[in-house]
Design an enzyme around this catalytic site. Sequence first.
Site, PDB file in Angstrom:
ATOM      1  N   GLN A 185       8.933  13.404  18.297  1.00 24.00           N
ATOM      2  CA  GLN A 185       8.604  12.278  17.413  1.00 24.00           C
ATOM      3  C   GLN A 185       7.129  11.896  17.588  1.00 24.00           C
ATOM      4  O   GLN A 185       6.680  11.662  18.705  1.00 24.00           O
ATOM      5  CB  GLN A 185       9.523  11.088  17.731  1.00 24.00           C
ATOM      6  CG  GLN A 185       9.341   9.910  16.793  1.00 24.00           C
ATOM      7  CD  GLN A 185       9.734  10.209  15.347  1.00 24.00           C
ATOM      8  OE1 GLN A 185      10.744  10.867  15.094  1.00 24.00           O
ATOM      9  NE2 GLN A 185       8.941   9.753  14.409  1.00 24.00           N
ATOM     10  N   LYS A 229      17.729   9.912  12.860  1.00 20.12           N
ATOM     11  CA  LYS A 229      17.856  11.379  12.806  1.00 20.12           C
ATOM     12  C   LYS A 229      19.078  11.830  13.596  1.00 20.12           C
ATOM     13  O   LYS A 229      19.839  12.694  13.161  1.00 20.12           O
ATOM     14  CB  LYS A 229      16.570  12.031  13.347  1.00 20.12           C
ATOM     15  CG  LYS A 229      15.401  11.875  12.378  1.00 20.12           C
ATOM     16  CD  LYS A 229      14.034  12.170  13.000  1.00 20.12           C
ATOM     17  CE  LYS A 229      12.937  11.811  11.991  1.00 20.12           C
ATOM     18  NZ  LYS A 229      11.574  11.950  12.536  1.00 20.12           N
ATOM     19  N   ASP A 232      10.097  20.833  11.991  1.00 27.01           N
ATOM     20  CA  ASP A 232       9.156  19.983  11.259  1.00 27.01           C
ATOM     21  C   ASP A 232       8.217  20.834  10.398  1.00 27.01           C
ATOM     22  O   ASP A 232       7.592  20.340   9.470  1.00 27.01           O
ATOM     23  CB  ASP A 232       8.294  19.171  12.246  1.00 27.01           C
ATOM     24  CG  ASP A 232       8.819  17.758  12.459  1.00 27.01           C
ATOM     25  OD1 ASP A 232       9.510  17.245  11.563  1.00 27.01           O
ATOM     26  OD2 ASP A 232       8.527  17.182  13.516  1.00 27.01           O
TER      27      ASP A 232
END
Length: 297
Positions: A96, A52, A119
């Site tokens: 994460q 990422k 997200d």
Amino acid sequence: MTTIIDGNAIADQIRDDVSDCTDRLASDGVTPGLATVLMSDDGASETYVSMKQQACAEIGIEGYHHEIDADEPAEELYDRIEELNEDPAVHGILVQMPVPDHVDKRTVLESIDPMKDVDGFHPENVGRLVAGNARYKPCTPHGVQKILAATGVETEGKDAVVVGRSDIVGKPMANLLIQYGEGGNATTTICHSRTRNLAERTRSADIVIAAAGVPQMIDGSMLSDGTVVIDVGINRVDADNEKGYELVGDVDFESAAEKASAITPVPGGVGPLTIAMLMYNTVKAASLQSGVAVDLP
Ligand code: NDP
């Protein structure tokens, strides 16, 4: 003829478009910023985060990486999120998953500023998605929608079966498919581990989206001719190679490809889209927070 869908090519196109938007933001003095927070010793999580960050660097997004030892108290993570919520250089925050057991996942998701929740897992953003007014669509299901569109798969009026009901893939995927408008209007069934006669469901579908986390559980015998098969699964299975493992999907590719009109491989299918859509959401976040309009596809 079965189309093997090239997820890398579709993701590259989206990254190019997103990169044009970062140029547009830069011309107004705005550099999108994405903070990633890793609180885990898990090798796969480390790999995902570094992919990422790498994508950020390639696209013109400023990456800020934070690591917290997995045995630190949960408050370390909650406090770090608070700091990032207040930091004007950070437009998007990604913690994460999975986090260690002593950290409350729900507290983590709820403490991220909804405007920075790239997200799309904060309850406010989940609610907006369900209501048909999404701010940030969750990256993996959004990526699947982009794959279907890029492959010319019409969802309207089609029977779609989603295998898996997780908060990050299955549920938002189904929610996107039932919305009004492009990429939606599908008659959608959600299946899970308690579903009876799964094969009957998948055989009746025009589109099967597999997100169960069970290696190769959907094979050709569970599909009808001409089905579009999207394999979200990424599973490590033991293999006789240098790494000692290989990645396989939730679909048995060979037998499924004999039935499918189009199918995504693993790797090289949905995975690249997940990262591209994270970049997309981060640029959208920077645009919303700065007030500089961009033309995201
Ligand atoms: P979860 O484990 O959170 O959810 C799995 C879902 O599948 C659950 O709803 C479960 O049902 C259901 N399920 C499990 N076994 C069966 C079965 N035998 N039959 C029917 N349904 C079943 O997984 P995630 O949603 O997080 O991830 C799914 C897969 O996608 C994983 O392989 C993951 O690695 C991958 N993934 C890939 C991404 C990408 O970028 N390509 C991104 C995110 C995930 P129940 O709820 O009843 O337990």
